[in-house]
Design an enzyme around this catalytic site. Structure first.
Site, PDB file in Angstrom:
ATOM      1  N   GLU A  50      36.114  39.638  34.149  1.00  0.00           N
ATOM      2  CA  GLU A  50      36.635  38.646  34.924  1.00  0.00           C
ATOM      3  C   GLU A  50      36.793  37.383  34.248  1.00  0.00           C
ATOM      4  OE1 GLU A  50      38.614  39.664  37.382  1.00  0.00           O
ATOM      5  OE2 GLU A  50      36.762  40.658  38.368  1.00  0.00           O
ATOM      6  N   HIS A  51      37.823  36.513  34.326  1.00  0.00           N
ATOM      7  CA  HIS A  51      37.961  35.369  33.883  1.00  0.00           C
ATOM      8  C   HIS A  51      38.152  35.346  32.223  1.00  0.00           C
ATOM      9  CE1 HIS A  51      38.174  32.357  37.179  1.00  0.00           C
ATOM     10  NE2 HIS A  51      37.571  33.723  37.797  1.00  0.00           N
ATOM     11  N   THR A  52      38.140  36.605  31.688  1.00  0.00           N
ATOM     12  CA  THR A  52      38.278  36.850  30.075  1.00  0.00           C
ATOM     13  C   THR A  52      39.795  36.670  29.560  1.00  0.00           C
ATOM     14  OG1 THR A  52      38.356  39.049  30.668  1.00  0.00           O
ATOM     15  CG2 THR A  52      36.297  38.350  29.971  1.00  0.00           C
ATOM     16  N   SER A  60      60.977  37.503  54.119  1.00  0.00           N
ATOM     17  CA  SER A  60      59.910  38.087  53.786  1.00  0.00           C
ATOM     18  C   SER A  60      59.366  38.699  55.163  1.00  0.00           C
ATOM     19  CB  SER A  60      58.886  37.246  53.123  1.00  0.00           C
ATOM     20  OG  SER A  60      57.527  37.694  53.577  1.00  0.00           O
ATOM     21  N   GLY A  81      42.487  38.595  46.766  1.00  0.00           N
ATOM     22  CA  GLY A  81      42.052  38.852  45.281  1.00  0.00           C
ATOM     23  C   GLY A  81      42.377  39.845  44.715  1.00  0.00           C
ATOM     24  N   SER A 102      48.146  39.756  44.996  1.00  0.00           N
ATOM     25  CA  SER A 102      49.731  39.699  45.892  1.00  0.00           C
ATOM     26  C   SER A 102      50.559  38.835  45.098  1.00  0.00           C
ATOM     27  CB  SER A 102      49.418  39.437  47.309  1.00  0.00           C
ATOM     28  OG  SER A 102      48.620  37.928  47.329  1.00  0.00           O
ATOM     29  N   ASP A 134      46.900  39.788  35.928  1.00  0.00           N
ATOM     30  CA  ASP A 134      47.133  40.441  36.981  1.00  0.00           C
ATOM     31  C   ASP A 134      49.008  40.945  36.615  1.00  0.00           C
ATOM     32  OD1 ASP A 134      45.021  39.271  37.761  1.00  0.00           O
ATOM     33  OD2 ASP A 134      45.965  37.879  39.118  1.00  0.00           O
TER      34      ASP A 134
HETATM   35  C1  GLA Z   1      43.071  35.460  38.932  1.00  0.00           C
HETATM   36  C2  GLA Z   1      44.019  35.332  37.753  1.00  0.00           C
HETATM   37  C3  GLA Z   1      43.850  36.135  36.475  1.00  0.00           C
HETATM   38  C4  GLA Z   1      42.401  36.335  36.135  1.00  0.00           C
HETATM   39  C5  GLA Z   1      41.428  36.498  37.112  1.00  0.00           C
HETATM   40  C6  GLA Z   1      40.085  36.512  36.658  1.00  0.00           C
HETATM   41  O1  GLA Z   1      43.145  36.919  39.486  1.00  0.00           O
HETATM   42  O2  GLA Z   1      45.182  35.289  38.083  1.00  0.00           O
HETATM   43  O3  GLA Z   1      44.687  35.591  35.409  1.00  0.00           O
HETATM   44  O4  GLA Z   1      42.054  35.056  35.370  1.00  0.00           O
HETATM   45  O5  GLA Z   1      41.542  35.659  38.575  1.00  0.00           O
HETATM   46  O6  GLA Z   1      39.522  37.488  36.007  1.00  0.00           O
END
Ligand code: GLA
Length: 363
Positions: A16-18, A50, A105, A108, A153
């Site tokens: 995560e956040h990598t 939408s 989270g 979407s 994502d």
């Molecule tokens: C969000 C961001 C991703 C990623 C995650 C954390 O989903 O859109 O790019 O940084 O947070 O892993």
């Protein structure tokens, strides 16, 4: 001519956040998708509706950042980013329907961006690989919508494969499918939506990103990935203790991604679960992106017998994922439901989920 194009949401199994630190992550695409139905025409605007929102939004093809806000900014951002990259875009009418829950989270926004991108490029015959498509969607989000997010994502939504997770190396920009089928081993992948709205997600996300950049700058490297092989001892050289802790989460979560991939090779879900729980602790203590509510869900799931549990996504609310022996799945869900009720939080939603397909044209 009518084009229907669908793109899924995602959950990240670990890492995560990598992504914006040139590290590793291991997302899966979800079975839930956002679908765009697009009828191109010769006008110089898109008319967009939408199923989630009232009203119709008109997006001029020459739209620029700042012009459109709210949900339609993701559509306008893709139009803008495609044109900025030198690609043609036609006008037309677009109808968006979605099964991907917003603000929880599960990406979407990436699902919407990738579905719009697919529909628009099918209409013009522009062909691009997933990395280039992901970059255009990311540019829409970074520079039009204004969220400084990474590439995970979009790559997950574009490249998803049923029965597989995606090992993404953000430095090499490679995506490798890794077999991930807990169902076949009698194990449930539970997606627990806390139903807590993201709090301060925008500002906190950007702040975490700055801390990582500060740590990398102090270590004299372009990104934290460049010190990955030396282990966390190198972080003694980071003077700001907060930046050092943030960086420790990145280095240790990168390692956990690779350890999960190794464990999946042996279908060793007990080890995968332990690594998830360790990742949850790292997000809680070092990166500080969880909340008491999220921690309660993850801790209760493990106490009730889950093999492991962790928050997934950017943080400050959203969803927890847990691996649970299928026979214990209901008991784990009941324990979590009870604990959050006692603590006064909203009723969570539970889905047993699996890896689904990536973005594709439907018709
Ligand atoms: C969000 C961001 C991703 C990623 C995650 C954390 O989903 O859109 O790019 O940084 O947070 O892993």
């Amino acid at each position: 001519m009518e084009i229907r194009y669908a793109a899924p949401g995602r959950i990240n199994l670990i890492g995560e956040h990598t992504d914006y630190n040139d590290g590793y992550a291991l997302p899966i695409a979800l079975p839930q998708r956002t679908t765009v139905t697009y009828t191109p025409d010769d006008r110089d605007a898109l008319t967009v509706r939408s199923d989630r929102e009232d009203g119709v939004v008109t997006v001029a093809l020459h739209t620029a950042p700042g012009e459109i806000t709210g949900w339609a900014a993701y559509v306008a951002g893709v139009v803008w980013a495609l044109r900025a990259a030198g690609h043609p875009v036609h006008g037309g009418t677009m109808t968006i329907t979605s099964e991907v829950e917003m603000g929880s989270g599960v990406a979407s926004s990436a699902a919407l961006e990738c579905a719009v991108l697919g529909a628009l490029t099918e209409a013009t015959g522009v062909r691009m690989g997933p990395v280039d498509l992901a970059r255009i969607a990311q540019r829409a989000e970074n520079d039009y919508v204004g969220a400084p997010t990474g590439l995970m994502d979009q790559l997950a939504s574009l490249c998803g494969e049923p029965g597989h997770a995606l090992l993404i190396d953000f430095r090499e920009l490679t995506v490798r499918p890794v077999a991930f089928d807990p169902d076949a081993a009698g194990i449930a992948l539970l997606l627990i939506n806390s139903r807590a709205p993201h709090r301060h997600a925008g500002g906190e996300y950007a702040e975490r990103r700055r801390s990582c950049e500060r740590a990398a700058a102090e270590l004299g490297v372009a990104s934290l990935r460049d010190v990955q092989d030396g282990g966390v001892a190198v972080l003694d050289r980071v003077s700001d203790p907060v930046a050092a802790r943030r960086a420790r989460h990145i280095l240790t979560d990168n390692n956990r991604v690779l350890e999960v991939v190794a464990a999946l090779k042996d279908r060793d879900f007990a080890t995968v679960g332990r690594l998830w729980t360790a990742s949850q602790a790292s997000m809680r203590d070092d990166f500080e992106i969880t909340t008491e509510h999220i921690d309660l869900i993850a801790d209760t799931a493990v106490e009730a017998g889950a093999l492991g549990a962790r928050m997934t996504g950017g943080g400050f609310g959203g969803c927890v994922i847990a691996l649970v022996n299928a026979a214990r799945a209901d008991a784990v869900a009941d324990a979590v439901r009870m604990a959050v009720r006692t603590a006064g939080h909203p009723e969570p939603a539970f889905i047993r989920t699996r890896a689904g397909a990536g973005a594709q044209r439907l018709g």
